[in-house]
Design a protein around this motif. Sequence first.
Motif, PDB file in Angstrom:
ATOM      1  N   VAL A 322       1.280  -0.808  -0.123  1.00 14.61           N
ATOM      2  CA  VAL A 322      -0.039   0.013  -0.125  1.00 14.61           C
ATOM      3  C   VAL A 322       0.920   1.324   0.029  1.00 14.61           C
ATOM      4  O   VAL A 322       0.297   2.404  -0.486  1.00 14.61           O
ATOM      5  N   GLU A 323       2.094   1.226   1.198  1.00 13.10           N
ATOM      6  CA  GLU A 323       2.962   2.848   0.695  1.00 13.10           C
ATOM      7  C   GLU A 323       3.363   2.790  -0.379  1.00 13.10           C
ATOM      8  O   GLU A 323       3.699   3.795  -1.118  1.00 13.10           O
ATOM      9  N   VAL A 326      -0.205   3.353  -3.490  1.00 17.31           N
ATOM     10  CA  VAL A 326      -0.920   4.885  -2.869  1.00 17.31           C
ATOM     11  C   VAL A 326      -2.163   4.767  -3.950  1.00 17.31           C
ATOM     12  O   VAL A 326      -2.033   4.962  -4.865  1.00 17.31           O
ATOM     13  N   ASP A 328      -6.527   5.479  -3.631  1.00 20.45           N
ATOM     14  CA  ASP A 328      -6.804   7.496  -3.311  1.00 20.45           C
ATOM     15  C   ASP A 328      -8.231   6.356  -2.402  1.00 20.45           C
ATOM     16  O   ASP A 328      -9.090   7.029  -2.530  1.00 20.45           O
ATOM     17  N   LEU A 365      -4.308   3.432   6.913  1.00 16.79           N
ATOM     18  CA  LEU A 365      -3.076   3.820   6.274  1.00 16.79           C
ATOM     19  C   LEU A 365      -4.052   4.722   5.187  1.00 16.79           C
ATOM     20  O   LEU A 365      -3.737   5.533   4.537  1.00 16.79           O
ATOM     21  N   LEU A 366      -5.040   4.073   4.950  1.00 11.50           N
ATOM     22  CA  LEU A 366      -5.686   4.033   3.108  1.00 11.50           C
ATOM     23  C   LEU A 366      -6.416   5.620   3.411  1.00 11.50           C
ATOM     24  O   LEU A 366      -6.271   5.986   2.692  1.00 11.50           O
ATOM     25  N   ARG A 368      -4.931   7.096   5.818  1.00 11.14           N
ATOM     26  CA  ARG A 368      -4.395   8.958   4.955  1.00 11.14           C
ATOM     27  C   ARG A 368      -3.076   8.581   3.807  1.00 11.14           C
ATOM     28  O   ARG A 368      -3.410  10.987   3.436  1.00 11.14           O
ATOM     29  N   GLN A 369      -3.697   8.180   3.351  1.00 12.68           N
ATOM     30  CA  GLN A 369      -3.768   8.139   1.457  1.00 12.68           C
ATOM     31  C   GLN A 369      -4.588   8.374   0.943  1.00 12.68           C
ATOM     32  O   GLN A 369      -3.473  10.165   0.271  1.00 12.68           O
ATOM     33  N   GLU A 372      -4.062  12.507   2.002  1.00  9.04           N
ATOM     34  CA  GLU A 372      -3.630  13.758   1.161  1.00  9.04           C
ATOM     35  C   GLU A 372      -3.535  13.664  -0.452  1.00  9.04           C
ATOM     36  O   GLU A 372      -3.468  14.579  -1.129  1.00  9.04           O
ATOM     37  N   ARG A 373      -3.829  12.806  -1.019  1.00  6.31           N
ATOM     38  CA  ARG A 373      -4.658  12.683  -2.475  1.00  6.31           C
ATOM     39  C   ARG A 373      -5.154  13.218  -2.941  1.00  6.31           C
ATOM     40  O   ARG A 373      -5.703  14.235  -3.510  1.00  6.31           O
TER      41      ARG A 373
END
Length: 446
Positions: A322-323, A326, A328, A365-366, A368-369, A372-373
Amino acid sequence: MMKGKRFFVKTFGCQMNVNDSEKMAGILTSAGYEKTENLKEADIVIVNTCSVRAKPDNKAYSFIGELKKLKKEKPELVIAVTGCVPQRDWKFILDRYPHVDIILGTFNFHKILDFIEALERPSVEILDTFLENEGEVVPSIEPLLTNPFVAYVTVQRGCNRFCTYCIVPYVRGRERSVPPENVVDEVKRLAEKGVKEVHLLGQNVDFYDYNGVRLPDLLYMVSQVEGIERVRFTTSHPAGFDISIIKAIKEIPKVCEYVHLPPQSGSNKILEKMNRGYTREEYIEKVLMLKEEVPSVALSGDFIVGFPGETVEDFEQTLSLVETCVFDQAFVFEYSPRPLTRAFSFEDDVPKKEKNRRLTELNNLLKRQAEERNLALLGSVQEILVEGLSPSNSEKMIGRTRNNKIVIVDRNDSLIGNLVNVEIEEATPFYMRGKVIKQLAGVERW
Ligand code: SAM
Ligand code: SF4
């Protein structure tokens, strides 16, 4: 004859089930029945079920159970159960839920009208799921659309891949593609009714193949239909997703920059145990190629945590995938053993609490991504299709970007059903807010 009577449809599960429900609703409305959103005033209740995990399966059973009381108060009520659950469990339903009148599976839900109008009860028809090479068995049907501007079009049914955790091949049968001319005709009819965006649906839509016509060809054909402004497709499979599909996204203006490509796991050991047919390296390579070719693309996926034998190290491999990739947007599920599947015989050895911990960690984590996106879009101009009023605030309207992100704008009824440009002013992990700006010619997509 029950013309003029009202029906209520309860749908569990995926977009394909939503589309099947819309088709049943289409059949009934053209025969003079009326759809109601109020269960209490219904003369007919259709429960269209999903059995992919224990949760939707149990929810369907508890809904069917609750209908017993309604049937007692209103003995003339007709109750129909359709879809994946009866495809496997029709005898159980017949024995345990005697208030159910009609049982149909995934191959014959379109016979709902005949069964409602038949006088004999209960009436059950379950067709064999292993109809080898029978071709598509569901005829082309006008759906009653949930959203007048965005429509699902099922282009492929069933699945041949037999991932070890998955019940779909057992309840939806062998993979079969709908002839492209039928797909195009359906899309033309939808466009005539005012639909602007179509989602082509298949369990593994990348494997769409009708006598050599593949998904990219179908995307070209559908994009030529006048009135259709946007085309999406789902679900992609990492073993079938390739450069020809990436090229179609890149080259066909109407095909949106959004790909739902479920990795399920980032550990090669688990991917093999799942029988997924690709490695983490292959998955990552395809995603990087996609992002290189289509920089504005949004990536979405599904993950299963706590699959039998998944160690903390395996789970960390998923986090690291996932890192690297990345996302959406994504959906995380705790592994749920399903009868009939190969994994049902594997020891379900990850404790419930640990499955839940992994689910939370991956979701964080998802999230956060996703945030950010979305934050990266602040100040940019995005094209949205305005779908209608916000369900939670009648002063606002919602639309989606080409990347399938929800944008909330101020209410202006004249915009409903139109493509408009919006400047993004606020971003959260799940939606953005924006201001409608004047239509600009040739707005650059981020
Ligand atoms: N065909 C798609 C693919 O290959 O990715 C997925 C179709 S499945 C109906 C939708 C999602 O449900 C899967 O991607 C998977 O994450 C989840 N799923 C399926 N079986 C599951 C199970 N036994 N336990 C937990 N999640 C499951
Ligand atoms: Fe299920 Fe795997 Fe087929 Fe997807 S590819 S529907 S997960 S068996």
